[in-house]
Design a protein around this motif. Sequence first.
Motif, mmCIF file in Angstrom:
data_model
loop_
_atom_site.group_PDB
_atom_site.id
_atom_site.type_symbol
_atom_site.label_atom_id
_atom_site.label_comp_id
_atom_site.label_asym_id
_atom_site.label_seq_id
_atom_site.Cartn_x
_atom_site.Cartn_y
_atom_site.Cartn_z
ATOM 1 N N GLY A 45 34.759 2.458 3.096
ATOM 2 C CA GLY A 45 34.510 0.460 3.420
ATOM 3 C C GLY A 45 35.340 -0.041 4.648
ATOM 4 O O GLY A 45 36.879 0.189 4.477
ATOM 5 N N SER A 46 35.404 -1.025 4.785
ATOM 6 C CA SER A 46 36.027 -2.232 5.556
ATOM 7 C C SER A 46 36.820 -2.469 4.868
ATOM 8 O O SER A 46 37.510 -3.139 5.382
ATOM 9 C CB SER A 46 35.262 -3.121 6.085
ATOM 10 O OG SER A 46 34.124 -4.430 5.189
ATOM 11 N N ASP A 47 36.731 -2.493 3.731
ATOM 12 C CA ASP A 47 38.057 -2.922 2.989
ATOM 13 C C ASP A 47 38.807 -2.083 1.872
ATOM 14 O O ASP A 47 39.826 -2.615 1.477
ATOM 15 C CB ASP A 47 37.838 -3.989 1.060
ATOM 16 C CG ASP A 47 36.625 -3.042 0.882
ATOM 17 O OD1 ASP A 47 36.396 -1.617 0.516
ATOM 18 O OD2 ASP A 47 36.595 -3.767 -0.228
ATOM 19 N N GLY A 48 38.678 -1.112 2.626
ATOM 20 C CA GLY A 48 39.686 0.482 2.764
ATOM 21 C C GLY A 48 39.043 0.923 0.980
ATOM 22 O O GLY A 48 39.706 1.655 0.861
ATOM 23 N N GLN A 49 38.030 0.352 -0.141
ATOM 24 C CA GLN A 49 37.799 1.369 -0.914
ATOM 25 C C GLN A 49 36.558 2.366 -0.338
ATOM 26 O O GLN A 49 35.853 1.627 0.754
ATOM 27 C CB GLN A 49 37.183 -0.081 -1.941
ATOM 28 C CG GLN A 49 38.331 -0.855 -2.611
ATOM 29 C CD GLN A 49 39.007 -0.327 -2.756
ATOM 30 O OE1 GLN A 49 39.214 0.599 -3.684
ATOM 31 N NE2 GLN A 49 41.177 -0.831 -2.561
ATOM 32 N N ARG A 83 32.675 1.613 -4.600
ATOM 33 C CA ARG A 83 31.051 1.464 -4.776
ATOM 34 C C ARG A 83 30.309 2.419 -4.100
ATOM 35 O O ARG A 83 30.538 3.722 -3.523
ATOM 36 C CB ARG A 83 30.781 0.289 -3.893
ATOM 37 C CG ARG A 83 31.454 -0.436 -3.170
ATOM 38 C CD ARG A 83 31.387 -1.391 -2.224
ATOM 39 N NE ARG A 83 32.083 -1.531 -1.286
ATOM 40 C CZ ARG A 83 32.989 -1.587 -1.037
ATOM 41 N NH1 ARG A 83 34.133 -1.768 -1.984
ATOM 42 N NH2 ARG A 83 33.485 -1.570 -0.026
ATOM 43 N N VAL A 84 28.902 2.306 -4.845
ATOM 44 C CA VAL A 84 27.773 3.323 -4.416
ATOM 45 C C VAL A 84 27.242 2.594 -4.002
ATOM 46 O O VAL A 84 26.746 1.478 -4.066
ATOM 47 C CB VAL A 84 27.146 4.043 -6.141
ATOM 48 C CG1 VAL A 84 26.057 4.985 -5.661
ATOM 49 C CG2 VAL A 84 27.949 4.414 -6.643
ATOM 50 N N ILE A 85 26.385 2.850 -2.877
ATOM 51 C CA ILE A 85 25.523 1.973 -1.705
ATOM 52 C C ILE A 85 24.154 3.147 -2.119
ATOM 53 O O ILE A 85 24.236 4.724 -1.931
ATOM 54 C CB ILE A 85 26.050 2.205 -0.437
ATOM 55 C CG1 ILE A 85 27.732 1.167 -0.730
ATOM 56 C CG2 ILE A 85 25.218 1.803 0.701
ATOM 57 C CD1 ILE A 85 27.971 1.249 0.263
ATOM 58 N N THR A 86 23.385 2.295 -2.539
ATOM 59 C CA THR A 86 21.979 3.212 -2.403
ATOM 60 C C THR A 86 21.393 2.699 -0.542
ATOM 61 O O THR A 86 20.867 2.003 -0.556
ATOM 62 C CB THR A 86 21.219 2.703 -3.249
ATOM 63 O OG1 THR A 86 21.297 3.743 -4.403
ATOM 64 C CG2 THR A 86 19.293 3.935 -3.479
ATOM 65 N N GLN A 87 21.212 4.501 0.295
ATOM 66 C CA GLN A 87 20.437 3.874 0.842
ATOM 67 C C GLN A 87 19.151 4.418 1.403
ATOM 68 O O GLN A 87 19.332 5.578 1.259
ATOM 69 C CB GLN A 87 21.354 4.809 2.316
ATOM 70 C CG GLN A 87 21.119 4.456 3.638
ATOM 71 C CD GLN A 87 22.596 5.023 4.541
ATOM 72 O OE1 GLN A 87 23.282 5.810 4.587
ATOM 73 N NE2 GLN A 87 21.601 6.091 5.332
ATOM 74 N N LEU A 88 18.181 3.114 2.200
ATOM 75 C CA LEU A 88 16.629 3.544 1.912
ATOM 76 C C LEU A 88 16.350 4.317 3.385
ATOM 77 O O LEU A 88 15.383 5.124 3.098
ATOM 78 C CB LEU A 88 15.840 2.641 1.568
ATOM 79 C CG LEU A 88 16.393 2.605 -0.104
ATOM 80 C CD1 LEU A 88 16.039 0.822 -0.553
ATOM 81 C CD2 LEU A 88 16.527 3.326 -0.734
ATOM 82 N N ALA A 89 17.302 4.434 4.094
ATOM 83 C CA ALA A 89 16.417 4.540 5.352
ATOM 84 C C ALA A 89 18.028 5.351 6.342
ATOM 85 O O ALA A 89 18.816 4.435 5.999
ATOM 86 C CB ALA A 89 16.068 3.096 6.224
ATOM 87 N N PRO A 90 17.317 6.277 6.760
ATOM 88 C CA PRO A 90 16.581 6.981 6.641
ATOM 89 C C PRO A 90 15.731 7.365 5.501
ATOM 90 O O PRO A 90 16.514 7.734 4.636
ATOM 91 C CB PRO A 90 16.394 7.889 8.041
ATOM 92 C CG PRO A 90 17.777 8.565 7.833
ATOM 93 C CD PRO A 90 18.685 6.610 7.464
ATOM 94 N N ALA A 91 14.734 7.658 5.219
ATOM 95 C CA ALA A 91 13.759 8.257 3.706
ATOM 96 C C ALA A 91 14.472 9.515 3.432
ATOM 97 O O ALA A 91 14.275 10.632 5.094
ATOM 98 C CB ALA A 91 12.450 8.008 3.654
ATOM 99 N N TRP A 92 14.803 9.690 2.740
ATOM 100 C CA TRP A 92 15.158 11.579 2.122
ATOM 101 C C TRP A 92 14.057 12.415 2.624
ATOM 102 O O TRP A 92 13.109 12.001 3.211
ATOM 103 C CB TRP A 92 15.458 11.069 0.878
ATOM 104 C CG TRP A 92 15.616 13.056 0.126
ATOM 105 C CD1 TRP A 92 16.873 13.330 0.279
ATOM 106 C CD2 TRP A 92 14.870 13.445 -0.233
ATOM 107 N NE1 TRP A 92 16.536 14.551 -0.708
ATOM 108 C CE2 TRP A 92 16.136 14.968 -0.764
ATOM 109 C CE3 TRP A 92 13.514 14.046 -0.471
ATOM 110 C CZ2 TRP A 92 15.160 16.262 -1.086
ATOM 111 C CZ3 TRP A 92 13.125 14.794 -0.769
ATOM 112 C CH2 TRP A 92 14.273 16.331 -1.317
ATOM 113 N N THR A 93 14.576 13.637 2.560
ATOM 114 C CA THR A 93 13.025 14.963 3.085
ATOM 115 C C THR A 93 13.519 15.924 2.498
ATOM 116 O O THR A 93 14.685 15.946 2.364
ATOM 117 C CB THR A 93 12.861 14.732 4.901
ATOM 118 O OG1 THR A 93 12.079 16.027 4.691
ATOM 119 C CG2 THR A 93 14.334 14.375 5.453
#
Length: 176
Positions: A45-49, A83-93
């Motif tokens: 991430g931008s903070d290095g983590q 961290r865990v980031i849940t990304q909804l877009a684009p939607a999984w296929t």
Amino acid sequence: MSTAPADTTDAPIDALRSALARLTDPEIPVITLEEMGILRDVRRGSDGQPEVVITPTYSGCPAMGQIEDDVRAVLQETHPRGRVITQLAPAWTTDWMSDTAREKLRAYGIAPPRCTTAPPPGVLRFSRQAVTAEAIACPQCGSHNTTETSPFGSTACKALYRCLDCLEPFDYFKPY
């Protein structure tokens, strides 16, 4: 995983990526999150983590809580501030599933999904694509002489089918 080139000098991120690649889907334990296309990226991430990006197979998937917990457990062992980031877009296929995942599904007794055609960039798809009348192959005997017995299978992402040759019931992973 991301198609961006990996930073070959970042051994901690590479080690994290390797540890995460072993995590399996809680509902189909023979397939990894990476093979399913749920594990989208491992990056700084931008903070290095470290950030681990996951995309749910659908918005109401009950396995996502367990998946997030599993990813957090791996992060806690190696990078407690990750961290865990849940990304909804684009939607999984289901097109994100690897060929290995499809073969593992078949070997596990679940008919894998057919590939779908993704909508053009910028086009939203609000419902699952219509499934054509093409017969689903039985994962037990390979026969295409099958019939859907219920659009609802053991989980919301599967339908229940029956082979009319070997008479075995089986799940079919619906394409999305």
